[in-house]
Design a protein around this motif. Structure first.
Motif, PDB file in Angstrom:
ATOM      1  N   ARG A  37     -43.610  27.185  19.548  1.00 24.08           N
ATOM      2  CA  ARG A  37     -44.359  27.433  20.786  1.00 24.08           C
ATOM      3  C   ARG A  37     -44.576  28.927  21.062  1.00 24.08           C
ATOM      4  O   ARG A  37     -45.698  29.350  21.354  1.00 24.08           O
ATOM      5  CB  ARG A  37     -43.680  26.741  21.962  1.00 24.08           C
ATOM      6  CG  ARG A  37     -44.481  26.762  23.233  1.00 24.08           C
ATOM      7  CD  ARG A  37     -43.842  25.881  24.302  1.00 24.08           C
ATOM      8  NE  ARG A  37     -43.978  24.469  23.960  1.00 24.08           N
ATOM      9  CZ  ARG A  37     -42.967  23.678  23.583  1.00 24.08           C
ATOM     10  NH1 ARG A  37     -41.726  24.161  23.533  1.00 24.08           N
ATOM     11  NH2 ARG A  37     -43.176  22.420  23.275  1.00 24.08           N
ATOM     12  N   PRO A  38     -43.532  29.783  20.973  1.00 19.86           N
ATOM     13  CA  PRO A  38     -43.762  31.216  21.226  1.00 19.86           C
ATOM     14  C   PRO A  38     -44.781  31.828  20.264  1.00 19.86           C
ATOM     15  O   PRO A  38     -45.606  32.648  20.671  1.00 19.86           O
ATOM     16  CB  PRO A  38     -42.380  31.846  21.047  1.00 19.86           C
ATOM     17  CG  PRO A  38     -41.420  30.729  21.308  1.00 19.86           C
ATOM     18  CD  PRO A  38     -42.098  29.493  20.774  1.00 19.86           C
ATOM     19  N   GLU A  39     -44.749  31.424  19.011  1.00 20.76           N
ATOM     20  CA  GLU A  39     -45.692  31.954  18.034  1.00 20.76           C
ATOM     21  C   GLU A  39     -47.113  31.480  18.329  1.00 20.76           C
ATOM     22  O   GLU A  39     -48.082  32.227  18.163  1.00 20.76           O
ATOM     23  CB  GLU A  39     -45.285  31.546  16.609  1.00 20.76           C
ATOM     24  CG  GLU A  39     -44.015  32.203  16.131  1.00 20.76           C
ATOM     25  CD  GLU A  39     -42.743  31.479  16.577  1.00 20.76           C
ATOM     26  OE1 GLU A  39     -42.832  30.408  17.227  1.00 20.76           O
ATOM     27  OE2 GLU A  39     -41.654  32.011  16.296  1.00 20.76           O
ATOM     28  N   VAL A  40     -47.249  30.227  18.782  1.00 22.43           N
ATOM     29  CA  VAL A  40     -48.571  29.703  19.143  1.00 22.43           C
ATOM     30  C   VAL A  40     -49.145  30.513  20.301  1.00 22.43           C
ATOM     31  O   VAL A  40     -50.325  30.896  20.299  1.00 22.43           O
ATOM     32  CB  VAL A  40     -48.494  28.200  19.498  1.00 22.43           C
ATOM     33  CG1 VAL A  40     -49.798  27.706  20.104  1.00 22.43           C
ATOM     34  CG2 VAL A  40     -48.138  27.376  18.267  1.00 22.43           C
ATOM     35  N   LEU A  41     -48.315  30.809  21.303  1.00 24.74           N
ATOM     36  CA  LEU A  41     -48.766  31.615  22.441  1.00 24.74           C
ATOM     37  C   LEU A  41     -49.172  33.016  21.996  1.00 24.74           C
ATOM     38  O   LEU A  41     -50.185  33.558  22.458  1.00 24.74           O
ATOM     39  CB  LEU A  41     -47.667  31.688  23.498  1.00 24.74           C
ATOM     40  CG  LEU A  41     -47.442  30.408  24.295  1.00 24.74           C
ATOM     41  CD1 LEU A  41     -46.120  30.471  25.051  1.00 24.74           C
ATOM     42  CD2 LEU A  41     -48.600  30.154  25.249  1.00 24.74           C
TER      43      LEU A  41
END
Length: 105
Positions: A37-41
């Motif tokens: 999730r953090p990388e997608v953001l």
């Protein structure tokens, strides 16, 4: 074309201006994104997404959306609490009044 509308944003160290794009329908809360999730953001921010909306699909996820685990969010996230018709068989009758009462707050 996105590239023609870009401006340099030195304060955010991003390639695109944060105000350019709003992803209005992103189910980033689904378990499919738990791993990255953090990388997608970060990728979204790097590609011009300044804001995104996470629409709830079931009553059972409202609490986790309203009180998420703390992560660095490089973009502004807004929520839309609701009951998605795709999950109609999973909705409890008591969910609709709760949704309506939260909408009045």
């Amino acid at each position: 074309m996105l590239c023609e509308a870009t401006v340099e944003n030195h304060s955010m160290n991003r390639k695109y201006d944060r105000s350019l794009l709003f992803d209005s329908h992103c189910h980033l809360d689904f378990a499919d994104f738990d791993r990255d999730r953090p990388e997608v953001l970060e990728r979204a921010a790097d590609n011009g997404i300044g804001y995104l909306c996470i629409p709830a699909t079931r009553r059972s996820q409202w609490s986790s959306l309203l009180h998420p685990a703390p992560i660095h969010q490089p973009i502004q996230v807004v929520l839309a609490l609701g009951l998605h018709p795709y999950f109609l068989t999973k909705h409890l009758p008591a969910a609709l009044p709760k949704c309506c009462s939260w909408a009045r707050v």
